[in-house]
Every structure is written in C-alpha cells, then in structure tokens.
Design an enzyme around this catalytic site. Sequence first.
Site, PDB file in Angstrom:
ATOM      1  N   TYR A 233       0.861  -1.184   0.000  1.00  0.00           N
ATOM      2  CA  TYR A 233       0.000   0.000   0.000  1.00  0.00           C
ATOM      3  C   TYR A 233       0.897   1.233   0.000  1.00  0.00           C
ATOM      4  O   TYR A 233       1.774   1.360   0.861  1.00  0.00           O
ATOM      5  CB  TYR A 233      -0.924   0.030   1.225  1.00  0.00           C
ATOM      6  CG  TYR A 233      -1.754   1.298   1.239  1.00  0.00           C
ATOM      7  CD1 TYR A 233      -2.890   1.415   0.433  1.00  0.00           C
ATOM      8  CD2 TYR A 233      -1.356   2.409   1.989  1.00  0.00           C
ATOM      9  CE1 TYR A 233      -3.620   2.593   0.394  1.00  0.00           C
ATOM     10  CE2 TYR A 233      -2.087   3.591   1.956  1.00  0.00           C
ATOM     11  CZ  TYR A 233      -3.212   3.672   1.157  1.00  0.00           C
ATOM     12  OH  TYR A 233      -3.928   4.846   1.120  1.00  0.00           O
TER      13      TYR A 233
ATOM     14  N   ASP B  73       9.258   2.978   1.455  1.00  0.00           N
ATOM     15  CA  ASP B  73       8.117   3.744   1.936  1.00  0.00           C
ATOM     16  C   ASP B  73       7.976   3.467   3.439  1.00  0.00           C
ATOM     17  O   ASP B  73       7.415   2.453   3.842  1.00  0.00           O
ATOM     18  CB  ASP B  73       6.861   3.324   1.165  1.00  0.00           C
ATOM     19  CG  ASP B  73       5.603   4.051   1.644  1.00  0.00           C
ATOM     20  OD1 ASP B  73       5.667   4.717   2.688  1.00  0.00           O
ATOM     21  OD2 ASP B  73       4.564   3.931   0.970  1.00  0.00           O
TER      22      ASP B  73
ATOM     23  N   LYS C  22       2.840  10.170   8.151  1.00  0.00           N
ATOM     24  CA  LYS C  22       2.052   9.741   9.309  1.00  0.00           C
ATOM     25  C   LYS C  22       2.553  10.270  10.656  1.00  0.00           C
ATOM     26  O   LYS C  22       2.171  11.368  11.031  1.00  0.00           O
ATOM     27  CB  LYS C  22       1.909   8.214   9.297  1.00  0.00           C
ATOM     28  CG  LYS C  22       0.982   7.746   8.171  1.00  0.00           C
ATOM     29  CD  LYS C  22       0.432   6.354   8.385  1.00  0.00           C
ATOM     30  CE  LYS C  22      -0.787   6.104   7.531  1.00  0.00           C
ATOM     31  NZ  LYS C  22      -0.539   5.490   6.231  1.00  0.00           N
TER      32      LYS C  22
HETATM   33  C1  PLP Z   1      -0.706   5.864   4.860  1.00  0.00           C
HETATM   34  C2  PLP Z   1       0.324   5.447   3.905  1.00  0.00           C
HETATM   35  C3  PLP Z   1       0.552   6.158   2.718  1.00  0.00           C
HETATM   36  C4  PLP Z   1      -0.290   7.338   2.294  1.00  0.00           C
HETATM   37  O1  PLP Z   1      -0.202   8.414   3.184  1.00  0.00           O
HETATM   38  P1  PLP Z   1      -1.357   9.542   3.183  1.00  0.00           P
HETATM   39  O2  PLP Z   1      -0.846  10.561   4.154  1.00  0.00           O
HETATM   40  O3  PLP Z   1      -2.604   8.843   3.648  1.00  0.00           O
HETATM   41  O4  PLP Z   1      -1.485  10.056   1.811  1.00  0.00           O
HETATM   42  C5  PLP Z   1       1.558   5.722   1.882  1.00  0.00           C
HETATM   43  N1  PLP Z   1       2.319   4.660   2.197  1.00  0.00           N
HETATM   44  C6  PLP Z   1       2.130   3.957   3.338  1.00  0.00           C
HETATM   45  C7  PLP Z   1       3.036   2.803   3.649  1.00  0.00           C
HETATM   46  C8  PLP Z   1       1.132   4.318   4.226  1.00  0.00           C
HETATM   47  O5  PLP Z   1       0.931   3.606   5.329  1.00  0.00           O
END
Ligand code: PLP
Length: 432
Positions: A151, A251, A280
């Site tokens: 994700y 990520d 986050k």
């Molecule tokens: C939450 C998340 C995103 C997206 O972040 P947003 O601030 O919701 O756009 C991307 N990558 C990972 C691994 C995430 O957990």
Amino acid sequence: MVHPSGRGEAVLAADRAHVWHPYSPAGAGVLVPPVVSAQAVRLRLADGRELIDGMSSWWAAIHGYRHPILDAAAVAQLGKMSHVMFGGLTHEPAVSLASLLVRITPEPLTQVFLCDSGSVSVEVALKMAIQYQAGIGHPERSRMLTIRRGYHGDTTGAMSVTDPVTGMHHLFRHLLPQHVFVPEPECGFGDPLTASDLAPMRDALESRQDVAAVILEPVVQGAGGMRFYSPHYLRAVRDLCDEHGVLLICDEIATGFGRTGRLFASEWAEISPDIMCLGKAMTGGYLTMAATLCTGAVARAISAGEGGAFMHGPTFMGNPLAAAIATASIELLLAQDWQAQVARLERELRLGLARARGLPGVTDVRVLGGIGVIEFTDPLDLGIATAQLVAAGVWLRPFGRLLYTMPPYSMDDIDLGRVTSAMVGVARRRGG
Ligand SMILES: *Cc1c(COP(=O)(O)O)cnc(C)c1O
C-alpha cells in the site's frame, strides 16, 4: 449512558447528508461517532463517552493527543506565521526539520523534499526515480517494480504501485500507469530467506531493462494486509537493485519513527534506500506533512538533468506550522527511552493477544513492536465489530479479515490491557 445531545445528532445528520468518509459509500449507515475532543490516549464523544484510542489516528498520534510540548510548539509558531510560500523563500521551521531528518535517517540520505501527505511523498519519490534515470542517460528506465499486497497511497501514481486487487486497479485501468508486480515474499519476520521468496524479484530485474526503481514498505506491509516479512528479503532486494542499476525506494510512512522497534524499519536489514518516504507519525498526528529524502547521487543526477530542476512544488510545501510541530514531535520522541516504550507495547500486546490464538475463526495472531494483529478466516462485519469495541470503550478500525492496533507509545499497561481484551472479545464473540 447516552446523554441527550442535540449537537451530536445535528452533526451526524449533516454528516450523513453531505460528507464522504474514507473508503465509504455516501451516507454510510455504519456507526461514525462524533468526537468533540481528545486528550492523551482518549477520544471524547459528543454523548460524553470516552474511548481508548488503539489506532493512534492511523499510526500518527504516537505521543497521544494534546501533548503539552506539541501544543506549545503549535502556539509558538502560530504567533510567528502559520504559512508562507516556499518557492523562493525559506524559513527556520522547514530548515530545522529537514536537518533533523537528515541527522536521524541513514547517512547517504542528504536531501529533503517536504510535501503535504504520504501519498504525495510517494508521487515525489516516483518522479525522483524517473528524473534520476533520465539524468544518468537511461530514459527507458521508466517503470516501477513492486511486490503484491503493498500500500503506497491513494493518489494516481501511488495507487499504481499499490496492490492491484485491494487497490481496485481494474476500476481505474484507463488512468493508472502500468507498473510491474511480483509476488510478495512468504517468509515471516523471523524466518530465513528461501530462494523461492527472492526468485520473482530477481527474475524481473534480470529480464527487464525498463525498471527505474523498486518501491517497498520495509518489513511491514501495512494497509495491504498487516504482513511482516523477513529483513533478509529487504537486504537481498537492496543488493539486487545495486547489481541492476535500479533505485530502491523505502516507503517508511507507516513504519517510521519507531513503530516496529527500530527508528526506521529498514534498519532491521541494515540497509539504506536511495529514496525514503516519511509521513504519518512525523508531525505526531497534529497536521498533514510528509517528506521524501534522497541521496546526494540522486539529487545531483536530477539537478544536472533535463530542466535542471526537480519538477514538483506543492502550494503548502514546507508549511511552517506543521514543520515546527514535526520537529517538536521528533525531538520529544528522541528525548525519551522510546525503544523501551515500544518494547513494552510489544510485550503487552503479545501477552494480551495470545488469548485469541487457536480461537475458532482466528488464523493468525502476530505482533511486531507497537503493532498487534488478529487475522480471521473471513472478513469481519465492520458495523458489528465496531459497535462491540465501542461498547467496550475502545476505538479500533477493523478492515477485511484483520483486527489490529497500533496504540500511542504513551499508552499505559492498563489501557493496553483494555484494548487487547476488547480485541479478544471480538474474536470470542465471532467464534460463537
Ligand atoms: C498511509 C500510507 C501512505 C499514504 O499516506 P497519506 O498521508 O494517507 O497520503 C503511503 N504509504 C504507506 C506505507 C502508508 O501507510
């Protein structure tokens, strides 16, 4: 228990009439309790009830709500300026945050792009990889390679590297660029790496000449299934990327800032990515802000390439208010014994969730750092599970076959016990 609260009812009625919620149909019938305030690890509802927050507002509020140090940082910055454009101007809050991020991330990462959200930081990472490859004379290297069950966000580029099934790619097939997916590794966190785990990634890199970068969530695949995989896999992918002239994008939006027990999950594999996405928990859950870091080599290739610049620039880039709070939040984290806090969460989650093991309908119980997961054979009924959790005084957001928690690091053992008991309660009720 329910206090008559005209206000709460009015909010709910207008919510139902006009407001979209994440991944929801319009006018969703399921319970959306109005929150009027939050303090430490508790959400206060319009009807006066309090819920212990086991979600940290989607991994972000690691220090809990209304932390006096973060509140003070926000107020102090508001007294100076809440925003000013970053094109052609600079300011101390953004510069301090960028310097701090460079100091705490692996050494080769030296350049910071501040952006508005996690998804945007992934967009930025993908564009950096493309511009890097073009800059070093490989414009044909324009695809991303990733593993299934990942994700990376909800914007178009981020979605195009998110799992094709959970990301509903078929709905958006005319919009999404086509990238390359290989099966995710089967090896669990503590398992050795087998040849069959690595083969799909190796084959893809050996057979294709069009890959710009591999993008992965290091060690923990979050919203795509809350899966933990072996750091050996990540280490091997790093080596393969180097062998094939492909960049590695980690990520760390969900895993960064201590959640897995290391400050960044890529530390489990003792690797450093070429590009790292953070978000986050970066602002302690106060405001939306994310960052994309890259190495000097990536930055130089982009800056020397066509256009001579990196082609991205959000309106609210480097927002001083968010940056000031982010710096305060990271300093607050580093000033405490956060490793001990996360180790304590891990211990209590293991203890508390062990009672769900072997219950009918439960296929797995797993814990890593401040992440605790119960996986079921079949999807949970969101409405029923949420109502049961709320009745137990706990806020969690189950999805699909998963019921999970990632509490604020500051949650004490008593509240943690209530969260895990509520989770086990859902599993018991479900098993009949
Ligand atoms: C939450 C998340 C995103 C997206 O972040 P947003 O601030 O919701 O756009 C991307 N990558 C990972 C691994 C995430 O957990």
